[in-house]
Design a protein around this motif. Structure first.
Motif, mmCIF file in Angstrom:
data_model
loop_
_atom_site.group_PDB
_atom_site.id
_atom_site.type_symbol
_atom_site.label_atom_id
_atom_site.label_comp_id
_atom_site.label_asym_id
_atom_site.label_seq_id
_atom_site.Cartn_x
_atom_site.Cartn_y
_atom_site.Cartn_z
ATOM 1 N N PRO A 322 0.828 -1.210 0.000
ATOM 2 C CA PRO A 322 0.000 0.000 0.000
ATOM 3 C C PRO A 322 0.861 1.260 0.000
ATOM 4 O O PRO A 322 1.981 1.272 0.511
ATOM 5 C CB PRO A 322 -0.791 -0.113 1.307
ATOM 6 C CG PRO A 322 -0.635 -1.518 1.764
ATOM 7 C CD PRO A 322 0.665 -2.001 1.221
ATOM 8 N N ASP A 342 -9.470 2.679 5.793
ATOM 9 C CA ASP A 342 -8.187 3.089 5.238
ATOM 10 C C ASP A 342 -7.584 4.305 5.943
ATOM 11 O O ASP A 342 -6.569 4.843 5.496
ATOM 12 C CB ASP A 342 -8.329 3.381 3.739
ATOM 13 C CG ASP A 342 -9.318 4.505 3.456
ATOM 14 O OD1 ASP A 342 -10.187 4.759 4.303
ATOM 15 O OD2 ASP A 342 -9.215 5.121 2.376
ATOM 16 N N GLN A 428 -3.414 7.702 6.023
ATOM 17 C CA GLN A 428 -4.367 7.143 5.069
ATOM 18 C C GLN A 428 -3.592 6.367 4.007
ATOM 19 O O GLN A 428 -2.526 6.791 3.561
ATOM 20 C CB GLN A 428 -5.189 8.248 4.398
ATOM 21 C CG GLN A 428 -6.265 7.689 3.455
ATOM 22 C CD GLN A 428 -7.251 8.772 3.018
ATOM 23 O OE1 GLN A 428 -7.047 9.968 3.277
ATOM 24 N NE2 GLN A 428 -8.306 8.371 2.359
ATOM 25 N N TYR A 429 -4.131 5.200 3.612
ATOM 26 C CA TYR A 429 -3.421 4.394 2.633
ATOM 27 C C TYR A 429 -4.322 4.053 1.447
ATOM 28 O O TYR A 429 -5.549 4.057 1.537
ATOM 29 C CB TYR A 429 -2.862 3.110 3.254
ATOM 30 C CG TYR A 429 -3.870 2.012 3.491
ATOM 31 C CD1 TYR A 429 -4.125 1.066 2.496
ATOM 32 C CD2 TYR A 429 -4.561 1.919 4.692
ATOM 33 C CE1 TYR A 429 -5.049 0.051 2.696
ATOM 34 C CE2 TYR A 429 -5.479 0.905 4.910
ATOM 35 C CZ TYR A 429 -5.723 -0.028 3.925
ATOM 36 O OH TYR A 429 -6.644 -1.021 4.128
ATOM 37 N N THR A 430 -3.676 3.765 0.324
ATOM 38 C CA THR A 430 -4.376 3.280 -0.874
ATOM 39 C C THR A 430 -3.566 2.143 -1.460
ATOM 40 O O THR A 430 -2.334 2.120 -1.373
ATOM 41 C CB THR A 430 -4.493 4.388 -1.935
ATOM 42 O OG1 THR A 430 -3.195 4.891 -2.231
ATOM 43 C CG2 THR A 430 -5.381 5.515 -1.457
#
Length: 431
Positions: A322, A342, A428-430
């Motif tokens: 991520p 997230d 925050q992650y993606t």
């Protein structure tokens, strides 16, 4: 034979007379006869030939023969030379499979770049019978017994109405010359063994064996279409895509085992993802056993048996970690906390080292939010019923040797926000 050829094209609706057809011509009697039939019928055709660099001077002779044939009939000619041995070594496949892959890729490319509607190969009834026996020897379902299809996408097989004997007789009557591939006389390959020994014996038992086998394979094809419809109906009910774990399909074992002929369903399902007949038989034999965590690999996919489910996932050699962003906020600037899987919030003052992401390791532990004692990640995963895939696709946000967050799931109690927090770290992650 020209009339039978035209009738077969019309019966199978192979193509329209105005369409352009690329003919794959090796120089052997089968492909020369195919080209001659197309030529005499007046269709819009061109000839393509592959040089596989396998038979020294013989391959050069073949190429020149086919080029001369195209010139004699005033037809467009395409040719290419492959280093087949090098390709086979690179791909870790047999020479035969390498040649097959290379030539079909070339024909497909010509169809696209030179505006052909279809391309045709000279497979006939005896080739179809040989393929039937090869598939039986290797283990197959109905799909492998249905034989060569007259039309498969852009690929045509316009000689399936004829036997090898009929083709050779036609070549003799028309005075057509051709070249012989010396490897066809060798019993080194399975196809040749079937051609030289099994088929002659079958024809000795019954002279019309190949024609009768064609009829049987046609009925098997019709059966396969029925099975496909049956499979599609049950697949829509049994197979559930899990978007939370990438490309993943889950199947309830209870529902699967309740299905009549579930073995056939499982075969139709798994063979599409590269699992062999032997693997599928092994999987079927272990379905009702109480063993979780058992998995099976095909070249492209992994099937996992886990907590009453079968979970199929595509292999991914490159692990996708991520990406995360973070910002530090003062408590007075925060009006509300956005709570989504997230996003996580931490007391910034308690984080001493640089942040990084990794996958879990044996022996990892953290302090789950709301708990004052540590817990091994393995126990946390077990308590929350993580499958093997869930664990493989779970990442940890760490600082130094400490785990701050099982990303998407739970933060560490030691780094939680408290009334004394002055600075908040928002992460925050993606994927």
């Amino acid at each position: 034979m020209v009339q039978e050829f035209l009738k077969y094209i019309e019966k199978e609706q192979l193509f329209q007379p105005s369409q352009r057809i690329l003919l794959a011509v090796s120089g052997g009697v089968d492909s020369v006869v195919m080209a001659h039939l197309f030529y005499k019928a007046g269709f819009n055709i061109a000839i393509a030939h592959c040089h596989f660099s396998l038979r020294e001077g013989d391959a050069d002779i073949d190429q020149q023969f086919v080029e001369n044939l195209a010139k004699q009939w005033n037809l467009p000619f395409y040719t290419i030379r492959f280093d087949t041995k090098a390709y086979a070594q690179e791909q870790h496949i047999s020479i035969q499979m390498a040649a097959r892959d290379l030539r079909f890729a070339y024909f497909e490319e010509l169809v696209q770049t030179q505006a052909f509607d279809y391309y045709a190969t000279a497979h006939h009834q005896d080739d179809d019978a040989e393929t039937f026996f090869i598939n039986i020897c290797r283990g197959t379902g109905i799909r492998g017994m249905r034989g060569i299809l007259p039309k498969n996408g852009k690929l045509l097989h316009p000689l399936l109405f004829a036997t090898r004997e009929q083709i050779e007789n036609y070549a003799s009557q028309e005075g057509l010359s051709h070249v012989e591939d010396g490897s066809n006389a060798s019993d080194k390959y399975l196809r040749n063994k079937i051609r030289h020994h099994i088929l002659p014996l079958c024809k000795e038992v019954h002279p019309l064996f190949t024609s009768h086998l064609q009829e049987s394979m046609q009925r098997l094809y019709q059966c396969q279409e029925i099975v496909k419809e049956w499979y599609d109906i049950h697949a829509s009910q049994l197979l559930v895509k899990n978007k939370d774990v990438g490309i993943c399909i889950e199947t309830s074992l209870k529902d699967l085992l309740a299905l009549p002929q579930y073995e056939l369903f499982l075969y139709e399902y798994l063979c599409r993802f590269g699992f062999s007949s032997a693997q599928i038989a092994q999987i079927t034999a272990h379905l009702s056993k109480e063993q979780s965590g058992k998995y099976y690999d095909s070249p492209t996919h992994r099937l996992l048996k886990d907590r009453g489910k079968l979970i199929l996932q595509k292999k991914d050699d490159a692990k996708k970690y991520p990406k995360f962003t973070y910002s530090t906020l003062s408590v007075t600037a925060i009006t509300s906390l956005q709570t989504t899987p997230d996003i996580a919030y931490f007391d910034a003052a308690k984080i001493k080292d640089e942040l990084y992401i990794r996958q879990w390791q044996e022996g990892d532990f953290f302090y789950p939010l709301g708990m004052c004692h540590k817990q091994k990640l393995q126990d946390y995963f077990s308590d929350h019923k993580f499958s093997l895939y869930d664990k493989q696709n779970t990442y940890l946000l760490c600082s130094g040797s400490q785990i701050l967050w099982i990303m998407g799931h739970r933060i560490d109690h030691r780094f939680r926000l408290t009334p004394q927090t002055q600075k908040v770290l928002k992460v925050q992650y993606t994927l």
